[in-house]
Design a protein around this motif. Structure first.
Motif, PDB file in Angstrom:
ATOM      1  N   PRO A   2       0.835  -1.203   0.000  1.00  0.00           N
ATOM      2  CA  PRO A   2       0.000   0.000   0.000  1.00  0.00           C
ATOM      3  C   PRO A   2       0.872   1.255   0.000  1.00  0.00           C
ATOM      4  N   LEU A   3       0.313   2.317  -0.572  1.00  0.00           N
ATOM      5  CA  LEU A   3       1.035   3.583  -0.624  1.00  0.00           C
ATOM      6  C   LEU A   3       0.722   4.413   0.621  1.00  0.00           C
ATOM      7  N   THR A   4       1.690   5.213   1.011  1.00  0.00           N
ATOM      8  CA  THR A   4       1.456   6.154   2.108  1.00  0.00           C
ATOM      9  C   THR A   4       0.670   7.348   1.552  1.00  0.00           C
ATOM     10  N   LYS A   5       0.189   8.212   2.447  1.00  0.00           N
ATOM     11  CA  LYS A   5      -0.547   9.403   2.008  1.00  0.00           C
ATOM     12  C   LYS A   5       0.328  10.280   1.119  1.00  0.00           C
ATOM     13  N   THR A   6       1.594  10.412   1.490  1.00  0.00           N
ATOM     14  CA  THR A   6       2.517  11.234   0.710  1.00  0.00           C
ATOM     15  C   THR A   6       2.719  10.641  -0.684  1.00  0.00           C
ATOM     16  N   GLN A   7       2.877   9.331  -0.762  1.00  0.00           N
ATOM     17  CA  GLN A   7       3.066   8.679  -2.055  1.00  0.00           C
ATOM     18  C   GLN A   7       1.813   8.805  -2.927  1.00  0.00           C
ATOM     19  N   ARG A   8       0.622   8.665  -2.325  1.00  0.00           N
ATOM     20  CA  ARG A   8      -0.619   8.831  -3.097  1.00  0.00           C
ATOM     21  C   ARG A   8      -0.728  10.250  -3.650  1.00  0.00           C
ATOM     22  N   ARG A   9      -0.390  11.241  -2.828  1.00  0.00           N
ATOM     23  CA  ARG A   9      -0.440  12.635  -3.261  1.00  0.00           C
ATOM     24  C   ARG A   9       0.549  12.865  -4.407  1.00  0.00           C
ATOM     25  N   THR A  10       1.760  12.329  -4.261  1.00  0.00           N
ATOM     26  CA  THR A  10       2.783  12.464  -5.309  1.00  0.00           C
ATOM     27  C   THR A  10       2.311  11.821  -6.611  1.00  0.00           C
ATOM     28  N   MET A  11       1.720  10.630  -6.508  1.00  0.00           N
ATOM     29  CA  MET A  11       1.225   9.926  -7.690  1.00  0.00           C
ATOM     30  C   MET A  11       0.113  10.736  -8.355  1.00  0.00           C
ATOM     31  N   TRP A  12      -0.806  11.286  -7.554  1.00  0.00           N
ATOM     32  CA  TRP A  12      -1.905  12.093  -8.081  1.00  0.00           C
ATOM     33  C   TRP A  12      -1.368  13.304  -8.849  1.00  0.00           C
ATOM     34  N   GLU A  13      -0.401  13.987  -8.231  1.00  0.00           N
ATOM     35  CA  GLU A  13       0.162  15.192  -8.846  1.00  0.00           C
ATOM     36  C   GLU A  13       0.984  14.855 -10.094  1.00  0.00           C
ATOM     37  N   THR A  14       1.673  13.731 -10.066  1.00  0.00           N
ATOM     38  CA  THR A  14       2.476  13.321 -11.217  1.00  0.00           C
ATOM     39  C   THR A  14       1.590  13.096 -12.441  1.00  0.00           C
ATOM     40  N   HIS A  15       0.450  12.473 -12.247  1.00  0.00           N
ATOM     41  CA  HIS A  15      -0.456  12.160 -13.356  1.00  0.00           C
ATOM     42  C   HIS A  15      -1.505  13.246 -13.572  1.00  0.00           C
ATOM     43  N   GLY A  16      -1.494  14.274 -12.747  1.00  0.00           N
ATOM     44  CA  GLY A  16      -2.409  15.398 -12.925  1.00  0.00           C
ATOM     45  C   GLY A  16      -3.868  15.050 -12.687  1.00  0.00           C
ATOM     46  N   GLY A  17      -4.133  14.008 -11.904  1.00  0.00           N
ATOM     47  CA  GLY A  17      -5.510  13.622 -11.617  1.00  0.00           C
ATOM     48  C   GLY A  17      -6.218  12.987 -12.802  1.00  0.00           C
ATOM     49  N   ILE A  18      -5.457  12.475 -13.758  1.00  0.00           N
ATOM     50  CA  ILE A  18      -6.017  11.843 -14.958  1.00  0.00           C
ATOM     51  C   ILE A  18      -5.943  10.327 -14.796  1.00  0.00           C
ATOM     52  N   CYS A  19      -7.040   9.646 -15.093  1.00  0.00           N
ATOM     53  CA  CYS A  19      -7.092   8.181 -15.010  1.00  0.00           C
ATOM     54  C   CYS A  19      -6.102   7.588 -16.013  1.00  0.00           C
ATOM     55  N   ILE A  20      -5.271   6.665 -15.562  1.00  0.00           N
ATOM     56  CA  ILE A  20      -4.263   6.069 -16.438  1.00  0.00           C
ATOM     57  C   ILE A  20      -4.876   5.096 -17.441  1.00  0.00           C
ATOM     58  N   ILE A  21      -6.142   4.725 -17.235  1.00  0.00           N
ATOM     59  CA  ILE A  21      -6.784   3.750 -18.122  1.00  0.00           C
ATOM     60  C   ILE A  21      -7.617   4.443 -19.196  1.00  0.00           C
ATOM     61  N   CYS A  22      -8.560   5.299 -18.764  1.00  0.00           N
ATOM     62  CA  CYS A  22      -9.457   5.932 -19.743  1.00  0.00           C
ATOM     63  C   CYS A  22      -9.024   7.342 -20.132  1.00  0.00           C
ATOM     64  N   LYS A  23      -8.019   7.878 -19.476  1.00  0.00           N
ATOM     65  CA  LYS A  23      -7.450   9.204 -19.756  1.00  0.00           C
ATOM     66  C   LYS A  23      -8.438  10.354 -19.510  1.00  0.00           C
ATOM     67  N   LEU A  24      -9.462  10.127 -18.676  1.00  0.00           N
ATOM     68  CA  LEU A  24     -10.406  11.179 -18.302  1.00  0.00           C
ATOM     69  C   LEU A  24     -10.073  11.680 -16.906  1.00  0.00           C
ATOM     70  N   PRO A  25     -10.432  12.935 -16.589  1.00  0.00           N
ATOM     71  CA  PRO A  25     -10.151  13.456 -15.252  1.00  0.00           C
ATOM     72  C   PRO A  25     -10.906  12.679 -14.174  1.00  0.00           C
TER      73      PRO A  25
END
Length: 131
Positions: free
Chosen positions: A11-34
């Motif tokens: 599992p990811l920590t809160k910091t890692q989840r936030r970093t992942m969210w910001e890295t991908h800009g809140g875009i779904c990696i599967i359907c590419k929608l926000p």
């Protein structure tokens, strides 16, 4: 070299989840929608762990819960099952619980008649003679 399907999910920590969210800009990696951050979303492995993926942030991204379920059911699981089946075949591992199909060559086939006793068949007959 890591064995397929032996990497444990971490599992990811809160910091890692936030970093992942910001890295991908809140875009779904599967359907590419926000992704609406107020709705349920998960961190999805881009390459499944069962197919040799890692737990690194480079292999993870945010995804809609529904998109991740479809990806897992339609892409990842069939590929993982196939990879395991191929590996078992390569290693010579057989499922001993499966019913054995008897070979047709196990017992010699009995002949109903002796072919040498038959008269030779005429291959070409004149149609006039046959009438």
């Amino acid at each position: 070299m890591q064995d397929v399907a032996t990497t444990k999910r971490k599992p990811l920590t809160k910091t890692q989840r936030r970093t992942m969210w910001e890295t991908h800009g809140g875009i779904c990696i599967i359907c590419k929608l926000p992704i609406d951050p107020r709705k349920v979303w998960i961190d999805e492995h881009i390459r499944a762990l069962g197919l040799g993926g890692t737990n690194d942030l480079s292999n993870r991204g945010p995804a809609h819960f529904e998109c991740a379920e479809v990806k897992t059911a339609m892409q990842d699981m069939p590929a993982i099952v196939k990879a395991k089946r191929q590996k078992d075949a390569h290693l010579g591992i057989k499922d001993e619980t499966r019913a054995k199909i008897p070979s047709r060559r196990a017992e010699p086939k009995e002949r109903r008649f002796d072919r040498t006793a038959l008269p030779p068949r005429a291959l070409y007959q004149d149609t006039k003679e046959a009438s």
